[in-house]
Write a protein that holds these residues in place. Sequence first.
Motif, PDB file in Angstrom:
ATOM      1  N   TYR A 195       0.800  -1.227   0.000  1.00  0.00           N
ATOM      2  CA  TYR A 195       0.000   0.000   0.000  1.00  0.00           C
ATOM      3  C   TYR A 195       0.833   1.278   0.000  1.00  0.00           C
ATOM      4  CZ  TYR A 195      -4.185  -2.787   1.177  1.00  0.00           C
ATOM      5  OH  TYR A 195      -5.232  -3.685   1.175  1.00  0.00           O
ATOM      6  N   ALA A 196       2.149   1.164  -0.013  1.00  0.00           N
ATOM      7  CA  ALA A 196       3.007   2.352   0.114  1.00  0.00           C
ATOM      8  C   ALA A 196       2.664   3.428  -0.913  1.00  0.00           C
ATOM      9  CB  ALA A 196       4.473   1.956   0.004  1.00  0.00           C
ATOM     10  N   ARG A 197       2.450   3.017  -2.164  1.00  0.00           N
ATOM     11  CA  ARG A 197       2.145   3.996  -3.208  1.00  0.00           C
ATOM     12  C   ARG A 197       0.760   4.613  -3.010  1.00  0.00           C
ATOM     13  NH1 ARG A 197       1.437   3.039  -9.733  1.00  0.00           N
ATOM     14  NH2 ARG A 197       0.993   5.217 -10.229  1.00  0.00           N
ATOM     15  N   LEU A 198      -0.182   3.852  -2.497  1.00  0.00           N
ATOM     16  CA  LEU A 198      -1.518   4.381  -2.234  1.00  0.00           C
ATOM     17  C   LEU A 198      -1.460   5.536  -1.242  1.00  0.00           C
ATOM     18  CD1 LEU A 198      -3.597   1.091  -1.869  1.00  0.00           C
ATOM     19  CD2 LEU A 198      -3.840   2.791  -3.686  1.00  0.00           C
ATOM     20  N   PHE A 199      -0.648   5.377  -0.218  1.00  0.00           N
ATOM     21  CA  PHE A 199      -0.522   6.424   0.787  1.00  0.00           C
ATOM     22  C   PHE A 199       0.209   7.649   0.218  1.00  0.00           C
ATOM     23  CE2 PHE A 199      -0.362   2.546   3.717  1.00  0.00           C
ATOM     24  CZ  PHE A 199      -1.730   2.576   3.936  1.00  0.00           C
ATOM     25  N   LYS A 200       1.283   7.405  -0.524  1.00  0.00           N
ATOM     26  CA  LYS A 200       2.116   8.492  -1.028  1.00  0.00           C
ATOM     27  C   LYS A 200       1.461   9.241  -2.190  1.00  0.00           C
ATOM     28  CE  LYS A 200       6.705   9.486  -2.960  1.00  0.00           C
ATOM     29  NZ  LYS A 200       8.000   8.899  -3.398  1.00  0.00           N
ATOM     30  N   ASP A 201       0.977   8.517  -3.182  1.00  0.00           N
ATOM     31  CA  ASP A 201       0.480   9.152  -4.407  1.00  0.00           C
ATOM     32  C   ASP A 201      -1.004   9.509  -4.363  1.00  0.00           C
ATOM     33  OD1 ASP A 201       3.019   8.724  -5.295  1.00  0.00           O
ATOM     34  OD2 ASP A 201       2.514   7.163  -6.740  1.00  0.00           O
ATOM     35  N   TYR A 202      -1.800   8.738  -3.622  1.00  0.00           N
ATOM     36  CA  TYR A 202      -3.243   8.959  -3.614  1.00  0.00           C
ATOM     37  C   TYR A 202      -3.772   9.505  -2.284  1.00  0.00           C
ATOM     38  CZ  TYR A 202      -3.208   6.248  -7.947  1.00  0.00           C
ATOM     39  OH  TYR A 202      -2.963   5.789  -9.235  1.00  0.00           O
ATOM     40  N   GLY A 203      -2.918   9.558  -1.274  1.00  0.00           N
ATOM     41  CA  GLY A 203      -3.365  10.041   0.023  1.00  0.00           C
ATOM     42  C   GLY A 203      -4.477   9.195   0.615  1.00  0.00           C
ATOM     43  N   TYR A 204      -4.402   7.889   0.385  1.00  0.00           N
ATOM     44  CA  TYR A 204      -5.450   6.979   0.859  1.00  0.00           C
ATOM     45  C   TYR A 204      -5.438   6.910   2.381  1.00  0.00           C
ATOM     46  CZ  TYR A 204      -8.770   3.420  -0.793  1.00  0.00           C
ATOM     47  OH  TYR A 204      -9.910   2.722  -1.135  1.00  0.00           O
ATOM     48  N   GLY A 205      -6.625   6.876   2.984  1.00  0.00           N
ATOM     49  CA  GLY A 205      -6.728   6.745   4.427  1.00  0.00           C
ATOM     50  C   GLY A 205      -6.668   5.284   4.850  1.00  0.00           C
ATOM     51  N   ALA A 206      -6.484   5.053   6.145  1.00  0.00           N
ATOM     52  CA  ALA A 206      -6.375   3.677   6.640  1.00  0.00           C
ATOM     53  C   ALA A 206      -7.000   3.551   8.020  1.00  0.00           C
ATOM     54  CB  ALA A 206      -4.916   3.239   6.685  1.00  0.00           C
ATOM     55  N   THR A 207      -8.082   2.783   8.094  1.00  0.00           N
ATOM     56  CA  THR A 207      -8.711   2.463   9.374  1.00  0.00           C
ATOM     57  C   THR A 207      -8.335   1.017   9.683  1.00  0.00           C
ATOM     58  OG1 THR A 207     -10.781   1.774   8.298  1.00  0.00           O
ATOM     59  CG2 THR A 207     -10.606   4.084   8.934  1.00  0.00           C
TER      60      THR A 207
END
Length: 319
Positions: A195-207
Motif C-alpha cells: 500500500y506504500a504507493r496508495l498512501f504516497k500518491d493517492y493520500g489513501y486513508g487507513a482504518t
Amino acid sequence: MEYRHLGRSGIQVSALSLGSWVTFHNQIGVDSAVEAMSAAYDVGVNFFDNAENYANGMSEEIMGSALKKLGWRRGSYLISTKFFFGINESVNEKNTLNRKYLIEGINNSLKRLDMDYVDFIYCHRPDPHTPIEETVWAMHNIVEWGKALYWGTSEWSAAEIMAAIEIAEKHHLHKPVMEQTQYNLLNRTRFEVEYARLFKDYGYGATTFSPLASGLLTGKYNNGIPEGSRGDLPGFEWLRNRLTNQDGISKVKKLQVIAAGLGVTMSQMALAWCLKNPNVSTVITGASRVEQIHENMKALSVVQKLTPDVMKKIEEALS
C-alpha cells in the motif's frame, strides 16, 4: 485524544476507535454496549466500526439500540458498515458487490442501525465476479443519495484499489478514500509495502483493524486458549491455529520484555506501535469489558516512549 484526517479527506477520526466485531451480540448485549461505547466516547473516541455480517446483522441492531439510549448529537460521532459477505444465502446476496446487493444492503443496514445515514461504507472484500466499474457506480450513488458520506475498501489489493480510483476519476464519481486492513506487529507486509504507493500518491486513508492480532499480542494465549476468550468462542475455531502459532508466541514473549522495560502492558505497546505509523488514520480496537477500553486508551501516551532505540529493539524481537 488525537484526531487524524482520513487520508486526504476533510473528515477527522480519533486515533483510537472502537469496533463491534466479535464482541457485540457474541459477548455483550445492548446495556454492555452502552457502557463500552460511553467509556470510549468520554475519552474522545468518535468512530465506531460495524459491518452488515457481524453477528449476522445483530451487531448493527445492538449498536443502533445503544446509540438511541446514549442520545449523542449525531454530528459528534462516526459510524461505519461494510458489505460483501451478506446475511442471506440467495445467489445475489452473498459474497458479491453487485449493484442490487449494495443498494439493498445499505437500506437494510440503515434499518438495523435505525439511522438516516452512516458516515463510512466499505466494500468488505473484493469481488472478482462483478466489474469494478459496477461497484464504483453503486457506491457513488449511495453517497450521492446521502445514505453514506464516504466510501472505501477492505482487504483489497493495491491494484484493485487503484483501478477503482481511476474509474471514479474518469467518470467524475465519488472515489474510495480509505482502506480497512489488518495491521499489527505480526502482520505488516501489505500495509507497509503493497500500500506504500496508495498512501504516497493517492493520500489513501487507513482504518486498521486487529492491532493485537486477535489477542495474540496481549500474551494471554502464551500457554493455550483460556476459557471464555475469543479463541474459545463457537464459530471462531478458525482462529485457534493462529492463536497457538508457536513462532508468533515466541515473538510475543520477546516483545513482552520490551513492554515491561517501558512500564506498559503488551497491549498498550502494540497499539502504540501501530499509532506510530503516520499512514494509520485510526486503530480500531475491540473490548468486551470497560476495563479493556480504559487500558487500550492509555496507548496514546505510550507512543512517545517508542524512541528510535526502542523501535530498533522491537524490530530485533520480530526478526
